[in-house]
Design a protein around this motif. Structure first.
Motif, PDB file in Angstrom:
ATOM      1  N   ILE A 165      45.702  41.789 -34.181  1.00 24.51           N
ATOM      2  CA  ILE A 165      44.886  42.375 -34.368  1.00 24.51           C
ATOM      3  C   ILE A 165      44.546  43.540 -34.180  1.00 24.51           C
ATOM      4  N   ASP A 166      44.420  45.017 -34.448  1.00 21.44           N
ATOM      5  CA  ASP A 166      44.679  46.322 -34.459  1.00 21.44           C
ATOM      6  C   ASP A 166      43.369  47.347 -35.136  1.00 21.44           C
ATOM      7  N   PHE A 167      42.229  46.568 -34.733  1.00 17.24           N
ATOM      8  CA  PHE A 167      40.943  47.494 -34.872  1.00 17.24           C
ATOM      9  C   PHE A 167      41.038  48.657 -35.998  1.00 17.24           C
ATOM     10  N   GLY A 168      41.597  48.308 -37.264  1.00 14.46           N
ATOM     11  CA  GLY A 168      41.968  49.616 -37.833  1.00 14.46           C
ATOM     12  C   GLY A 168      40.897  49.384 -39.424  1.00 14.46           C
ATOM     13  N   TYR A 200      48.735  34.652 -35.351  1.00 17.55           N
ATOM     14  CA  TYR A 200      48.898  34.726 -33.579  1.00 17.55           C
ATOM     15  C   TYR A 200      48.241  36.244 -33.777  1.00 17.55           C
ATOM     16  N   THR A 201      46.706  36.461 -33.620  1.00 19.50           N
ATOM     17  CA  THR A 201      46.459  37.831 -33.406  1.00 19.50           C
ATOM     18  C   THR A 201      46.488  38.697 -32.306  1.00 19.50           C
ATOM     19  N   ARG A 202      47.388  38.694 -31.800  1.00 19.55           N
ATOM     20  CA  ARG A 202      47.311  38.818 -29.814  1.00 19.55           C
ATOM     21  C   ARG A 202      48.005  40.619 -30.531  1.00 19.55           C
ATOM     22  N   ILE A 203      48.457  41.283 -29.703  1.00 20.12           N
ATOM     23  CA  ILE A 203      48.632  42.262 -29.489  1.00 20.12           C
ATOM     24  C   ILE A 203      50.529  41.904 -28.768  1.00 20.12           C
ATOM     25  N   ASP A 204      51.140  42.087 -29.098  1.00 17.53           N
ATOM     26  CA  ASP A 204      52.331  41.733 -28.663  1.00 17.53           C
ATOM     27  C   ASP A 204      53.219  42.452 -29.302  1.00 17.53           C
ATOM     28  N   LEU A 205      54.078  43.605 -28.445  1.00 13.68           N
ATOM     29  CA  LEU A 205      54.759  44.252 -29.021  1.00 13.68           C
ATOM     30  C   LEU A 205      56.578  44.293 -28.786  1.00 13.68           C
ATOM     31  N   VAL A 206      56.339  42.977 -28.377  1.00 18.68           N
ATOM     32  CA  VAL A 206      57.722  42.055 -28.280  1.00 18.68           C
ATOM     33  C   VAL A 206      57.955  41.240 -29.679  1.00 18.68           C
ATOM     34  N   HIS A 207      57.451  40.347 -30.079  1.00 10.62           N
ATOM     35  CA  HIS A 207      57.302  39.840 -31.058  1.00 10.62           C
ATOM     36  C   HIS A 207      55.910  39.726 -31.881  1.00 10.62           C
ATOM     37  N   PRO A 208      55.866  40.902 -32.735  1.00  5.78           N
ATOM     38  CA  PRO A 208      54.782  41.437 -32.878  1.00  5.78           C
ATOM     39  C   PRO A 208      54.156  40.941 -34.506  1.00  5.78           C
ATOM     40  N   TRP A 255      48.855  35.980 -20.113  1.00  8.04           N
ATOM     41  CA  TRP A 255      48.559  36.518 -21.683  1.00  8.04           C
ATOM     42  C   TRP A 255      47.006  36.627 -21.138  1.00  8.04           C
ATOM     43  N   GLN A 256      46.063  37.917 -21.376  1.00  2.98           N
ATOM     44  CA  GLN A 256      45.444  37.861 -21.256  1.00  2.98           C
ATOM     45  C   GLN A 256      43.843  38.017 -22.169  1.00  2.98           C
ATOM     46  N   TYR A 257      42.885  37.486 -22.117  1.00  5.70           N
ATOM     47  CA  TYR A 257      41.804  37.517 -22.539  1.00  5.70           C
ATOM     48  C   TYR A 257      40.716  38.471 -22.105  1.00  5.70           C
ATOM     49  N   GLU A 258      40.473  38.995 -23.358  1.00  5.12           N
ATOM     50  CA  GLU A 258      39.393  40.322 -23.114  1.00  5.12           C
ATOM     51  C   GLU A 258      39.014  40.158 -24.209  1.00  5.12           C
ATOM     52  N   VAL A 259      37.094  39.592 -24.093  1.00  6.77           N
ATOM     53  CA  VAL A 259      36.202  40.306 -25.020  1.00  6.77           C
ATOM     54  C   VAL A 259      35.886  41.256 -25.204  1.00  6.77           C
ATOM     55  N   VAL A 260      35.948  42.080 -25.707  1.00  6.21           N
ATOM     56  CA  VAL A 260      35.453  43.600 -26.267  1.00  6.21           C
ATOM     57  C   VAL A 260      34.837  43.821 -27.604  1.00  6.21           C
ATOM     58  N   PRO A 261      34.008  45.191 -27.477  1.00 10.28           N
ATOM     59  CA  PRO A 261      33.130  45.571 -28.531  1.00 10.28           C
ATOM     60  C   PRO A 261      33.474  45.986 -29.669  1.00 10.28           C
ATOM     61  N   LEU A 262      33.265  45.403 -31.518  1.00 10.32           N
ATOM     62  CA  LEU A 262      33.847  46.257 -32.485  1.00 10.32           C
ATOM     63  C   LEU A 262      33.383  47.535 -32.446  1.00 10.32           C
ATOM     64  N   ASN A 263      32.667  47.573 -31.889  1.00 11.07           N
ATOM     65  CA  ASN A 263      32.074  49.680 -32.208  1.00 11.07           C
ATOM     66  C   ASN A 263      31.322  49.737 -33.690  1.00 11.07           C
ATOM     67  N   HIS A 264      31.184  48.639 -34.336  1.00  9.42           N
ATOM     68  CA  HIS A 264      30.541  48.622 -35.682  1.00  9.42           C
ATOM     69  C   HIS A 264      29.020  49.377 -35.412  1.00  9.42           C
ATOM     70  N   MET A 271      37.549  39.245 -30.078  1.00 11.95           N
ATOM     71  CA  MET A 271      38.717  38.843 -28.693  1.00 11.95           C
ATOM     72  C   MET A 271      40.392  39.951 -28.551  1.00 11.95           C
ATOM     73  N   LYS A 272      40.489  40.524 -27.627  1.00 14.02           N
ATOM     74  CA  LYS A 272      41.737  41.615 -27.509  1.00 14.02           C
ATOM     75  C   LYS A 272      42.754  40.629 -26.420  1.00 14.02           C
ATOM     76  N   ILE A 273      43.573  40.376 -26.842  1.00 16.07           N
ATOM     77  CA  ILE A 273      44.378  39.503 -26.276  1.00 16.07           C
ATOM     78  C   ILE A 273      46.318  40.495 -26.026  1.00 16.07           C
ATOM     79  N   THR A 274      46.256  40.382 -25.077  1.00 11.56           N
ATOM     80  CA  THR A 274      47.652  41.876 -24.928  1.00 11.56           C
ATOM     81  C   THR A 274      48.040  40.838 -22.886  1.00 11.56           C
ATOM     82  N   ASN A 275      49.332  41.012 -23.071  1.00 16.69           N
ATOM     83  CA  ASN A 275      50.565  40.550 -21.895  1.00 16.69           C
ATOM     84  C   ASN A 275      50.264  41.483 -20.706  1.00 16.69           C
ATOM     85  N   SER A 276      50.040  40.824 -19.549  1.00 16.38           N
ATOM     86  CA  SER A 276      50.097  41.999 -18.140  1.00 16.38           C
ATOM     87  C   SER A 276      51.387  42.496 -18.268  1.00 16.38           C
ATOM     88  N   VAL A 277      52.880  42.464 -19.074  1.00 17.84           N
ATOM     89  CA  VAL A 277      53.885  43.027 -18.494  1.00 17.84           C
ATOM     90  C   VAL A 277      54.262  43.120 -20.244  1.00 17.84           C
TER      91      VAL A 277
END
Length: 590
Positions: A413-416, A400-408, A551-560, A537-543
């Motif tokens: 993905i952390d963009f770190g 799982y690479t999604r941002i999941d606050l319930v089951h991390p 689960w929402q799929y959002e294409v985001v820039p890497l800012n590199h 691909m940034k994946i987050t839950n709407s709640v």
């Protein structure tokens, strides 16, 4: 079989001869012994084989320099993508250098290998009475092939090179014996092709080796013809086959031909066709049936392997598995996560029906982007929610690479700046399933430089450029697609549409095989594709508090940062080379 590498370990045995130990003139006797028997001479040539670049053991490969992969900030590619490249660089490692995108193919290493090839050829011809005719015929042509291969590796990064076929005598006082000027781009292409033509004309080498063959790993006629075809394709491409080379104004004609000639495409197509007609369709080369296991050690020298580098586990093994794949597996840290496909690459994989995802009739759903994709996507890409099971694993994991606050997830993905990837993807193509990552050089899978699929793709491209999308172009591409489980191309494509289809097929089929960089260069596409940001691909839950939403799929820039200027189509010649040889001229722009 791994005889060549095993023999490399036997070099020290020469010192066990009593005559050698008792003689005062050890330099002369060492030379005499080296060329006194076929076995001793083989040790020298095996050392040349040992100089072949082993890209398995590089934590940074050429894909890091492309739009297909997002690499760590501490690698040379990160500097290169910001335009930081200088002739002053002397660090040829992957760790933050400024020498350019050369990987292991740097000027000092390549010309050291070329010198060994020339020495072998010269010494064998000098001591000809010590060897059988059959041995000489094969080994001299192997050395000619190896010299052509080493030249080709540097040529693709530097352009025109000094053509050296003898062993310079440093004692005769003639500087022309030591200081060679750079030959033109055209002369360098001709030299490589002529060396390979000599090998092909002699017909002394085996067409292909199979598993268990005593000489497996040595040069073959198949490898010689494949390399010739690739170099002709590379040289015929827009970056070089033009009135002005992509690298910029070039009065010395070292960066390209300085003219356009459509016959260069025709010549490349003819060489690829010769390979397909003489050696293709399973006689003895052809597409390997199981694409997902093509690179496995158990399948070495299968029908698709045209030219590879031998690897022996532990002794001279591969550490590739440590660098790529998911970082955390079943809760434990295993890999550096270096190979992270960008969204741009992921989007190139078609749907199972063969249609591109931007086609409104393809069935692609941006909020369920991993459903209904072509087989290669599932074989090679590790995406959010992907099942992951290698033979070394006790149990299957789900990545799982999604941002999941319930089951991390630790792969979240952390963009770190840690090893966890920033794109939302990992890859599993070419990973040895038997090898637990992090164990050192424990993989014994050979590194494949060229495979049969490239012969089909190369022919399709050159033939399309030479005459347009005829039936043979369709046949070559559709063979690739059929093996991949993808429907055939639609009929009626014009030349431009076919060109786009071929480029996409190359990008998918050859992804993470060190091919994309050379394609971006030769197509003169880097100035468009390497000057813009890549995406994740940034994946987050709407709640997010309880995951009760969707689960929402959002294409985001890497800012590199990404910088590419024309001079970067070629690497600079190292300044220390120019300082030592006043006859060497620099590449345009440096």
């Amino acid at each position: 079989m791994k005889q060549i590498i095993y023999l490399l370990l036997c070099i020290s045995l020469l010192s066990c001869t009593k005559d050698f130990l008792d003689n005062n003139d050890k330099t002369q006797l060492t030379d005499e012994m080296q060329w006194s028997t076929e076995g001793n001479a083989d040790i020298f040539l095996n050392d040349v084989y040992g100089a072949l670049p082993n890209y398995w053991n590089q934590p940074e490969n050429l894909d890091n320099f492309t739009d297909d992969n997002d690499a760590g900030f501490y690698y040379t590619s990160y500097n290169w993508k910001q335009g930081i490249v200088s002739p002053a660089g002397t660090d040829y490692t992957v760790w933050g250098g400024i020498t350019g995108s050369g990987d292991l193919t740097n000027w000092p290493a390549i010309f050291a290998a070329v010198r060994k090839c020339n020495t072998f050829i010269t010494k064998v011809q000098t001591h000809t009475t010590n060897f059988s005719a059959a041995w000489q015929e094969k080994r001299l042509d192997e050395a000619r092939f190896l010299r052509a291969f080493f030249y080709s590796e540097l040529f693709m990064h530097l352009g025109g090179l000094p053509i050296i076929t003898n062993v310079p005598d440093r004692n005769n006082g003639d500087s022309s014996q030591l200081y060679y000027p750079r030959s033109t781009f055209a002369e360098t292409v001709d030299f490589i092709v002529n060396d390979l033509d000599t090998v092909l004309l002699h017909n002394h080498l085996t067409v292909k080796y199979n598993p268990g063959d005593a000489d497996a790993g040595r040069a073959t006629l198949g490898a010689a013809l494949a390399l010739k075809a690739w170099i002709q394709l590379y040289a015929a491409s827009p970056a070089f086959n033009a009135a002005q080379p992509a690298a910029g104004g070039d009065p010395n004609k070292i960066a390209g031909y300085n003219n356009f000639d459509a016959n260069r495409w025709t010549a490349a197509a003819a060489t690829f066709k010769e390979f397909l007609d003489q050696y293709g369709n399973g006689h003895p080369y052809g597409l390997f049936s199981d694409l997902s296991s093509l690179w496995y050690e158990a399948n070495e020298y299968n029908s698709e392997v045209v030219w590879d580098r031998q690897v022996v586990a532990v002794t001279m093994g591969s550490s590739f598995e440590q660098y790529g794949g998911p970082v955390w597996i079943n809760g434990a840290y295993y890999t550096w996560g270096n190979y992270d496909p960008t969204q741009e690459l992921v989007d190139q994989f078609r749907m199972a029906n063969g249609k591109n995802i931007e086609d409104p009739t393809s069935g692609y759903d941006p909020q369920h982007p991993y459903v209904g994709r072509e087989p290669r996507f599932y074989q090679w890409i590790v995406y959010d929610g992907a099942p992951y099971k290698m033979a070394w694993m006790d149990k299957e994991d789900t990545i799982y690479t999604r941002i999941d606050l319930v089951h991390p997830s630790k792969n979240q993905i952390d963009f770190g700046t840690d090893d966890v990837g920033n794109t939302g993807y990992y890859f599993k193509k070419r990973l040895n399933p038997l090898v637990r990552p992090g164990g050192g050089t424990i993989s014994g899978a050979n590194f494949i430089y060229y495979r049969y699929a490239e012969m089909l793709l190369g022919y399709a491209e050159a033939q399309n450029e030479a005459v347009g999308p005829d039936a043979t172009v369709y046949d070559a591409i559709n063979q690739i697609r059929a093996r991949a489980g993808v429907p055939a191309l639609s009929a009626g494509l014009n030349q431009d549409a076919m060109r786009a289809a071929i480029h996409q097929e190359r990008r998918v089929e050859l992804c993470f095989e060190n091919k994309r960089f050379y394609d971006l260069v030769r197509w003169k596409a880097a100035e468009q594709l390497l000057t813009v940001d890549r995406h994740a691909m940034k994946i987050t839950n709407s709640v997010p508090a309880d995951n009760s939403g969707v689960w929402q799929y959002e294409v985001v820039p890497l800012n590199h940062p990404h910088v590419f200027v024309p001079k970067m189509y070629l690497n600079p010649v190292p300044q220390d080379v120019i300082d030592r040889n006043p006859r060497i001229v620099q590449n345009p722009g440096y």
